[in-house]
Motif scaffolding. Structure first.
Motif, PDB file in Angstrom:
ATOM      1  N   CYS A  97      53.857  35.445  -5.348  1.00  0.00           N
ATOM      2  CA  CYS A  97      53.680  35.732  -6.765  1.00  0.00           C
ATOM      3  C   CYS A  97      53.391  34.443  -7.541  1.00  0.00           C
ATOM      4  CB  CYS A  97      54.919  36.421  -7.335  1.00  0.00           C
ATOM      5  SG  CYS A  97      56.370  35.353  -7.451  1.00  0.00           S
ATOM      6  N   ARG A  98      52.863  34.604  -8.729  1.00  0.00           N
ATOM      7  CA  ARG A  98      52.443  33.460  -9.547  1.00  0.00           C
ATOM      8  C   ARG A  98      53.592  32.509  -9.872  1.00  0.00           C
ATOM      9  NH1 ARG A  98      49.303  37.577  -9.819  1.00  0.00           N
ATOM     10  NH2 ARG A  98      47.124  37.470 -10.517  1.00  0.00           N
ATOM     11  N   ALA A  99      54.800  33.049 -10.021  1.00  0.00           N
ATOM     12  CA  ALA A  99      55.944  32.206 -10.353  1.00  0.00           C
ATOM     13  C   ALA A  99      56.363  31.316  -9.182  1.00  0.00           C
ATOM     14  CB  ALA A  99      57.130  33.068 -10.785  1.00  0.00           C
ATOM     15  N   SER A 100      55.717  31.495  -8.023  1.00  0.00           N
ATOM     16  CA  SER A 100      56.004  30.618  -6.877  1.00  0.00           C
ATOM     17  C   SER A 100      54.789  29.774  -6.507  1.00  0.00           C
ATOM     18  CB  SER A 100      56.455  31.443  -5.662  1.00  0.00           C
ATOM     19  OG  SER A 100      56.900  30.599  -4.622  1.00  0.00           O
ATOM     20  N   TRP A 101      53.846  29.676  -7.426  1.00  0.00           N
ATOM     21  CA  TRP A 101      52.702  28.786  -7.180  1.00  0.00           C
ATOM     22  C   TRP A 101      53.105  27.360  -7.549  1.00  0.00           C
ATOM     23  CZ3 TRP A 101      47.906  31.666  -9.676  1.00  0.00           C
ATOM     24  CH2 TRP A 101      47.657  32.830  -8.942  1.00  0.00           C
ATOM     25  N   GLY A 102      52.606  26.414  -6.787  1.00  0.00           N
ATOM     26  CA  GLY A 102      52.895  25.020  -7.099  1.00  0.00           C
ATOM     27  C   GLY A 102      54.333  24.647  -6.772  1.00  0.00           C
ATOM     28  N   GLU A 103      54.787  23.551  -7.357  1.00  0.00           N
ATOM     29  CA  GLU A 103      56.141  23.061  -7.100  1.00  0.00           C
ATOM     30  C   GLU A 103      57.184  24.012  -7.675  1.00  0.00           C
ATOM     31  OE1 GLU A 103      58.950  19.134  -8.082  1.00  0.00           O
ATOM     32  OE2 GLU A 103      56.920  19.277  -8.924  1.00  0.00           O
ATOM     33  N   LYS A 251      46.447  39.879 -21.114  1.00  0.00           N
ATOM     34  CA  LYS A 251      44.993  39.921 -20.905  1.00  0.00           C
ATOM     35  C   LYS A 251      44.351  38.613 -21.374  1.00  0.00           C
ATOM     36  CE  LYS A 251      40.944  42.827 -21.633  1.00  0.00           C
ATOM     37  NZ  LYS A 251      40.398  44.049 -22.280  1.00  0.00           N
ATOM     38  N   GLY A 252      43.637  37.971 -20.470  1.00  0.00           N
ATOM     39  CA  GLY A 252      42.950  36.725 -20.798  1.00  0.00           C
ATOM     40  C   GLY A 252      43.845  35.506 -20.829  1.00  0.00           C
ATOM     41  N   LYS A 253      45.125  35.668 -20.510  1.00  0.00           N
ATOM     42  CA  LYS A 253      46.057  34.536 -20.543  1.00  0.00           C
ATOM     43  C   LYS A 253      46.057  33.815 -19.195  1.00  0.00           C
ATOM     44  CE  LYS A 253      48.132  35.257 -24.661  1.00  0.00           C
ATOM     45  NZ  LYS A 253      47.509  36.464 -25.184  1.00  0.00           N
ATOM     46  N   ASP A 254      45.612  32.587 -19.194  1.00  0.00           N
ATOM     47  CA  ASP A 254      45.594  31.781 -17.969  1.00  0.00           C
ATOM     48  C   ASP A 254      45.595  30.309 -18.373  1.00  0.00           C
ATOM     49  OD1 ASP A 254      45.324  30.949 -15.288  1.00  0.00           O
ATOM     50  OD2 ASP A 254      43.136  30.884 -15.482  1.00  0.00           O
ATOM     51  N   PHE A 255      46.717  29.659 -18.150  1.00  0.00           N
ATOM     52  CA  PHE A 255      46.868  28.278 -18.608  1.00  0.00           C
ATOM     53  C   PHE A 255      47.139  27.340 -17.439  1.00  0.00           C
ATOM     54  CE2 PHE A 255      47.666  30.914 -22.248  1.00  0.00           C
ATOM     55  CZ  PHE A 255      47.033  30.233 -23.284  1.00  0.00           C
ATOM     56  N   HIS A 256      46.399  26.245 -17.429  1.00  0.00           N
ATOM     57  CA  HIS A 256      46.535  25.229 -16.380  1.00  0.00           C
ATOM     58  C   HIS A 256      46.917  23.911 -17.062  1.00  0.00           C
ATOM     59  CE1 HIS A 256      44.629  27.803 -13.248  1.00  0.00           C
ATOM     60  NE2 HIS A 256      44.116  28.371 -14.328  1.00  0.00           N
ATOM     61  N   LEU A 257      48.157  23.873 -17.544  1.00  0.00           N
ATOM     62  CA  LEU A 257      48.618  22.751 -18.366  1.00  0.00           C
ATOM     63  C   LEU A 257      49.436  21.730 -17.586  1.00  0.00           C
ATOM     64  CD1 LEU A 257      49.760  24.881 -21.449  1.00  0.00           C
ATOM     65  CD2 LEU A 257      47.537  23.791 -21.073  1.00  0.00           C
ATOM     66  N   HIS A 258      49.850  22.110 -16.370  1.00  0.00           N
ATOM     67  CA  HIS A 258      50.738  21.246 -15.585  1.00  0.00           C
ATOM     68  C   HIS A 258      50.219  21.162 -14.149  1.00  0.00           C
ATOM     69  CE1 HIS A 258      53.602  21.663 -18.923  1.00  0.00           C
ATOM     70  NE2 HIS A 258      53.280  22.944 -18.908  1.00  0.00           N
ATOM     71  N   ASP A 259      49.803  19.974 -13.754  1.00  0.00           N
ATOM     72  CA  ASP A 259      49.228  19.802 -12.422  1.00  0.00           C
ATOM     73  C   ASP A 259      50.164  20.261 -11.312  1.00  0.00           C
ATOM     74  OD1 ASP A 259      46.943  18.777 -13.532  1.00  0.00           O
ATOM     75  OD2 ASP A 259      47.487  16.668 -13.218  1.00  0.00           O
ATOM     76  N   GLU A 260      51.470  20.045 -11.502  1.00  0.00           N
ATOM     77  CA  GLU A 260      52.424  20.381 -10.454  1.00  0.00           C
ATOM     78  C   GLU A 260      52.576  21.892 -10.257  1.00  0.00           C
ATOM     79  OE1 GLU A 260      55.015  18.884 -13.961  1.00  0.00           O
ATOM     80  OE2 GLU A 260      52.914  18.877 -13.348  1.00  0.00           O
ATOM     81  N   MET A 261      52.028  22.674 -11.183  1.00  0.00           N
ATOM     82  CA  MET A 261      52.082  24.134 -11.050  1.00  0.00           C
ATOM     83  C   MET A 261      50.844  24.708 -10.370  1.00  0.00           C
ATOM     84  SD  MET A 261      53.611  25.333 -14.717  1.00  0.00           S
ATOM     85  CE  MET A 261      55.104  24.627 -15.410  1.00  0.00           C
ATOM     86  N   GLU A 262      49.861  23.881 -10.120  1.00  0.00           N
ATOM     87  CA  GLU A 262      48.622  24.375  -9.509  1.00  0.00           C
ATOM     88  C   GLU A 262      48.876  24.787  -8.054  1.00  0.00           C
ATOM     89  OE1 GLU A 262      45.772  25.090 -10.963  1.00  0.00           O
ATOM     90  OE2 GLU A 262      46.681  24.454 -12.861  1.00  0.00           O
ATOM     91  N   PRO A 263      48.422  25.969  -7.662  1.00  0.00           N
ATOM     92  CA  PRO A 263      48.684  26.440  -6.310  1.00  0.00           C
ATOM     93  C   PRO A 263      47.740  25.848  -5.274  1.00  0.00           C
ATOM     94  CG  PRO A 263      47.402  28.070  -7.489  1.00  0.00           C
ATOM     95  CD  PRO A 263      47.707  26.969  -8.482  1.00  0.00           C
ATOM     96  N   ASP A 264      48.248  25.670  -4.063  1.00  0.00           N
ATOM     97  CA  ASP A 264      47.402  25.391  -2.906  1.00  0.00           C
ATOM     98  C   ASP A 264      47.026  26.759  -2.352  1.00  0.00           C
ATOM     99  OD1 ASP A 264      46.397  25.026  -0.341  1.00  0.00           O
ATOM    100  OD2 ASP A 264      47.689  23.307   0.084  1.00  0.00           O
ATOM    101  N   PRO A 265      45.763  27.170  -2.479  1.00  0.00           N
ATOM    102  CA  PRO A 265      45.370  28.526  -2.094  1.00  0.00           C
ATOM    103  C   PRO A 265      45.757  28.903  -0.667  1.00  0.00           C
ATOM    104  CG  PRO A 265      43.600  27.475  -3.313  1.00  0.00           C
ATOM    105  CD  PRO A 265      44.611  26.413  -3.039  1.00  0.00           C
ATOM    106  N   GLU A 266      45.675  27.949   0.263  1.00  0.00           N
ATOM    107  CA  GLU A 266      46.004  28.251   1.662  1.00  0.00           C
ATOM    108  C   GLU A 266      47.505  28.454   1.861  1.00  0.00           C
ATOM    109  OE1 GLU A 266      44.154  28.853   4.301  1.00  0.00           O
ATOM    110  OE2 GLU A 266      42.257  28.628   3.237  1.00  0.00           O
ATOM    111  N   VAL A 267      48.298  27.925   0.947  1.00  0.00           N
ATOM    112  CA  VAL A 267      49.759  28.056   1.054  1.00  0.00           C
ATOM    113  C   VAL A 267      50.246  29.333   0.378  1.00  0.00           C
ATOM    114  CG1 VAL A 267      51.974  27.029   0.380  1.00  0.00           C
ATOM    115  CG2 VAL A 267      50.149  25.584   1.286  1.00  0.00           C
TER     116      VAL A 267
END
Length: 380
Positions: A97-103, A251-267
């Motif tokens: 789930c999205r809440a487990s993407w990134g660190e 709807k339309g909400k997608d924020f990439h404000l913190h690098d450490e939250m960015e997911p590794d797609p393969e993970v």
């Protein structure tokens, strides 16, 4: 400096360190919440992960004597993944789930709150502070709502005007009597999309969740998953986003404000078969950073087996047979047996009959019978 001026300085500092939203509330007891929590307990709707002492969940002064205020913070996380790999035949993938993407968000929030605490104590050396996130005693949602961060939605999430419900929440209790903000009242109106879309009917009514039916909870359990939920879990490895994805406020909400939250797609969208035999060391190296790894690899492997059955992945039969033969954990062997029957490959029956002769564990034998029954119904 007045307390009102200090509040403004705290707000300015919070923005400078990347806190996306901040609010202030009184530390008065959450009287209305207590009745709700008792009701949840009486109905058996709690997950067991909560603080068992309800008084600690509603009385901030039990956590910090002379508590006067609570500072609530929110950090926005991404809702869309860039370069997401496809799940294809022979290379099926699961999903965190999205809440487990990134660190792990607990660590991210803790760092922010430690910075904020240090700033407050620098400005007001005689103040005392206690911070918490998710695993703390207080209800993050109740605090965030009182502090004006957002309203408590029917999907049991805090919904903010700016970021929807894709936010992590944390709070700091303090002895400073900072001016409170105005709570935001519920704005879901007549919308019931989250209730209607919940795969297991876990949202009993708007704002009330039966945690034991919630897929986000079920994916974290370590025992056999009840039959009625195996069809519902799909390819979810950890958590569930359905009630957030259908919410019009997202709807339309997608924020990439913190690098450490960015997911590794393969993970966070892993190949299912690669999860089945991962070593403890590999698991820690690959998934240890995620909040979704906190329960260890066993629940995620069980979920991966169920996902392979969901896809009816015939290419996984050899791997599942190996698990059924060799894995020392009954939950994994048993779930593999059920999956072999669910997939209904050409050699599924033979695999299960051979395993039935060899297996000694009663729970696993029951799962083998389930697998054989699935095959029988498949052939009718």
């Amino acid at each position: 400096m007045t307390l009102a001026q200090l509040k403004q300085e705290i707000i300015a500092y919070s923005i400078s360190i990347g806190i996306d939203k901040i609010g202030f509330a009184s530390a008065d007891p959450f009287v209305d919440l207590k009745d709700k929590l008792i009701n949840q307990q009486d109905l058996g709707y709690q997950s067991g992960f909560e603080e068992p002492d309800i008084d600690k969940r509603v009385h901030p002064e039990l956590l910090l004597p002379e508590a006067k205020s609570i500072i609530a913070i929110a950090l926005a996380y991404p809702s869309k993944m860039k370069h997401a790999p496809l799940s294809t035949k022979g290379a099926r993938r699961g999903l965190f789930c999205r809440a487990s993407w990134g660190e792990d968000y607990h660590k991210i929030l803790k760092r922010k709150m430690e910075q904020l605490e240090a700033f407050i104590l620098e400005k007001a050396p005689n103040a005392r502070v206690v911070s918490m996130v998710d695993t703390g005693e207080l209800s993050d949602r109740a605090v965030a709502q009182r502090a004006g961060i957002g309203w408590s939605g029917k999907n049991c999430s805090i919904i903010t005007e700016e970021f929807g419900s894709y936010v992590y929440l944390g709070e700091i209790i303090t002895t400073l009597a900072l001016p409170p903000d105005t709570p935001i009242t519920e704005q879901c109106g007549s919308c019931t999309k989250c209730i209607d879309a919940c795969p297991t009917g876990a949202i009993v009514q708007g704002g009330q969740l039966d945690s034991n039916k919630c897929i986000a909870f079920l994916t974290q359990t370590k025992t056999f998953l009840a039959d009625e939920y195996r069809e519902k879990i799909g390819n979810r490895i950890y958590g569930c986003d359905t009630c957030q994805q259908v919410c019009p406020e997202n709807k339309g909400k997608d924020f990439h404000l913190h690098d450490e939250m960015e997911p590794d797609p393969e993970v966070v969208k892993p190949l299912l078969k690669e999860l089945l035999f991962i070593s403890n060391r590999q698991f820690k190296e690959t998934y240890g950073l995620l909040s979704g790894a906190w329960r260890g690899k066993k629940p995620l492997q069980r979920n991966a087996i169920i996902a392979l059955a969901h896809f009816k992945d015939v290419n996984a039969i050899t791997d599942l047979e190996r698990l059924l033969k060799e894995d020392p954990r009954p939950v994994i062997r048993g779930t593999a047996a059920w999956a072999i029957g669910k997939i209904a490959a050409e050699k599924s029956e033979l695999i299960l009959k051979v395993a039935k002769e060899r297996e000694k564990d009663a729970d696993v034998l029951r799962e083998i019978e389930k697998g054989l029954n699935l095959l029988e119904n498949h052939n009718i």
